[in-house]
Design an enzyme around this catalytic site. Structure first.
Site, PDB file in Angstrom:
ATOM      1  N   SER A 125       0.835  -1.208   0.000  1.00  0.00           N
ATOM      2  CA  SER A 125       0.000   0.000   0.000  1.00  0.00           C
ATOM      3  C   SER A 125       0.868   1.255   0.000  1.00  0.00           C
ATOM      4  CB  SER A 125      -0.910  -0.001   1.228  1.00  0.00           C
ATOM      5  OG  SER A 125      -1.747  -1.129   1.214  1.00  0.00           O
TER       6      SER A 125
HETATM    7  N1  SAH Z   1      -0.504  -4.546   3.856  1.00  0.00           N
HETATM    8  C1  SAH Z   1       0.464  -5.205   3.009  1.00  0.00           C
HETATM    9  C2  SAH Z   1      -0.113  -5.869   1.766  1.00  0.00           C
HETATM   10  C3  SAH Z   1      -1.258  -5.197   1.106  1.00  0.00           C
HETATM   11  S1  SAH Z   1      -1.824  -6.065  -0.346  1.00  0.00           S
HETATM   12  C4  SAH Z   1       1.518  -4.244   2.582  1.00  0.00           C
HETATM   13  O1  SAH Z   1       1.248  -3.054   2.508  1.00  0.00           O
HETATM   14  O2  SAH Z   1       2.623  -4.702   2.278  1.00  0.00           O
HETATM   15  C5  SAH Z   1      -3.002  -7.175   0.390  1.00  0.00           C
HETATM   16  C6  SAH Z   1      -2.409  -8.468   0.862  1.00  0.00           C
HETATM   17  O3  SAH Z   1      -3.489  -9.282   1.311  1.00  0.00           O
HETATM   18  C7  SAH Z   1      -1.693  -9.266  -0.220  1.00  0.00           C
HETATM   19  O4  SAH Z   1      -0.421  -9.614   0.232  1.00  0.00           O
HETATM   20  C8  SAH Z   1      -2.576 -10.501  -0.418  1.00  0.00           C
HETATM   21  O5  SAH Z   1      -1.842 -11.649  -0.772  1.00  0.00           O
HETATM   22  C9  SAH Z   1      -3.230 -10.615   0.946  1.00  0.00           C
HETATM   23  N2  SAH Z   1      -4.503 -11.351   0.977  1.00  0.00           N
HETATM   24  C10 SAH Z   1      -5.580 -11.247   0.162  1.00  0.00           C
HETATM   25  N3  SAH Z   1      -6.564 -12.087   0.552  1.00  0.00           N
HETATM   26  C11 SAH Z   1      -6.111 -12.725   1.669  1.00  0.00           C
HETATM   27  C12 SAH Z   1      -6.651 -13.719   2.524  1.00  0.00           C
HETATM   28  N4  SAH Z   1      -7.879 -14.244   2.328  1.00  0.00           N
HETATM   29  N5  SAH Z   1      -5.914 -14.126   3.572  1.00  0.00           N
HETATM   30  C13 SAH Z   1      -4.657 -13.645   3.791  1.00  0.00           C
HETATM   31  N6  SAH Z   1      -4.085 -12.719   3.004  1.00  0.00           N
HETATM   32  C14 SAH Z   1      -4.805 -12.250   1.948  1.00  0.00           C
END
Ligand code: SAH
Length: 290
Positions: A125
């Site tokens: 993000s």
């Molecule tokens: N907050 C993190 C990633 C944001 S992107 C950062 O800023 O680095 C959103 C993340 O959620 C991604 O890594 C994706 O793989 C994860 N994600 C999406 N659905 C998910 C689920 N059901 N369970 C666990 N992680 C999930």
């Protein structure tokens, strides 16, 4: 390559006061071919062509961010403070302590205020979203408190949470791409949060974050880094009375919702701002491109 009307800002605000809009969109011309893109057809959304061609301040900002370059983490934080995104000293200190460059892929501009691709059809993000979520959760990230970061991705925000709650606290990251869990651990090992990981007050796990992480519940703070069609019940259940969850909710149009569990167990929900995040979904759907 897509044109400007089709870009999307995952993990980004899109209906914001003008100066924040400028911060959001400064790097939209690059990087987005890795993302799964959705068209922006809504006439109410900002006009990117206008923003790109007609706004001197925008060009000034873009020059500042991406050419003369904010090369230092501290300067990124100062900028977010100057533009009113960060008002809390504590949040500023934590963002200064955890160097964002350790969490973005090599060759990615670490300090530009934009979401950046991290593989697996997702992004880290934008810094202003991380700062916004930290501020919304600040009271629930006091030393000794418990926090859950769902969709922990690069581990950046999870590491920030761990610094906030300190060695007496407990922070759990849950991410459903095992490769991201592994790289997030490597990232954190290089950061100021490494001792917390080593001592066990911070841990990262592969799993479906829609189920939360019951082992360390209840939580004072829950952050969800991907947009849920609706708030998963297990996450509400794992919130402590007095606890707060920050979660993007919606599909194409999403709100960052602030969910407070009152001391009597009732729930209060308000919308903080409009945002655009990648979906909270199954691993298969994500790897297929949604
Ligand atoms: N907050 C993190 C990633 C944001 S992107 C950062 O800023 O680095 C959103 C993340 O959620 C991604 O890594 C994706 O793989 C994860 N994600 C999406 N659905 C998910 C689920 N059901 N369970 C666990 N992680 C999930």
């Amino acid at each position: 390559m897509m044109n400007l009307s089709t870009v999307i800002a995952y993990g980004c605000r899109y209906r914001t006061p003008p100066i924040k809009q400028l911060l959001n969109y400064t790097t939209f011309l690059n990087h987005h071919h890795h993302l799964h893109l959705l068209p922006f057809n809504n006439p109410k959304l900002p006009n990117f062509n206008l923003l790109h061609t007609g706004n001197c301040l925008f060009f000034g900002m873009e020059r500042f961010w991406s050419r003369s370059g904010i090369s230092k983490n501290k300067q990124m934080v100062e900028h977010l403070q100057r533009y009113g995104v960060i008002s809390s000293m504590k949040v500023a200190e934590v963002l200064e302590t955890i160097d964002r460059a350790l969490f973005v892929p090599d060759g990615t501009s670490a300090y530009v205020d934009s979401p950046m691709p991290i593989g697996y059809n997702v992004t880290i993000s934008a810094p202003h979203m991380h700062a916004t979520c930290l501020q919304l959760l600040e009271e629930n990230l006091q030393p000794g408190m418990h926090a859950l970061d769902v969709g922990s991705g690069t581990g950046y925000l999870t590491a920030c949470f761990a610094i906030m709650v300190g060695p007496q606290g407990r922070v759990v990251g849950v991410e459903h791409i095992p490769e991201l869990v592994a790289s997030s651990i490597k990232n954190i090992e290089k950061s100021a949060a490494a001792p917390l990981l080593k001592e066990g007050s911070l841990s990262l796990h592969a799993g479906d974050g829609r189920q939360g992480w019951p082992e360390c519940a209840p939580y004072d703070a829950i952050h969800v880094g991907a947009a849920a069609p609706e708030i998963p019940q297990p996450l509400i259940d794992q919130l402590k009375p007095g606890g707060r969850m920050v979660i993007p909710v919606g599909n194409t149009f999403q709100d960052l919702q602030v969910v407070d569990k009152n001391l009597d167990g009732s729930i209060s929900i308000r919308s903080e701002t409009s945002v655009r995040y990648v979906p909270l979904t199954s691993r298969d759907a994500q790897l297929r491109g949604y």
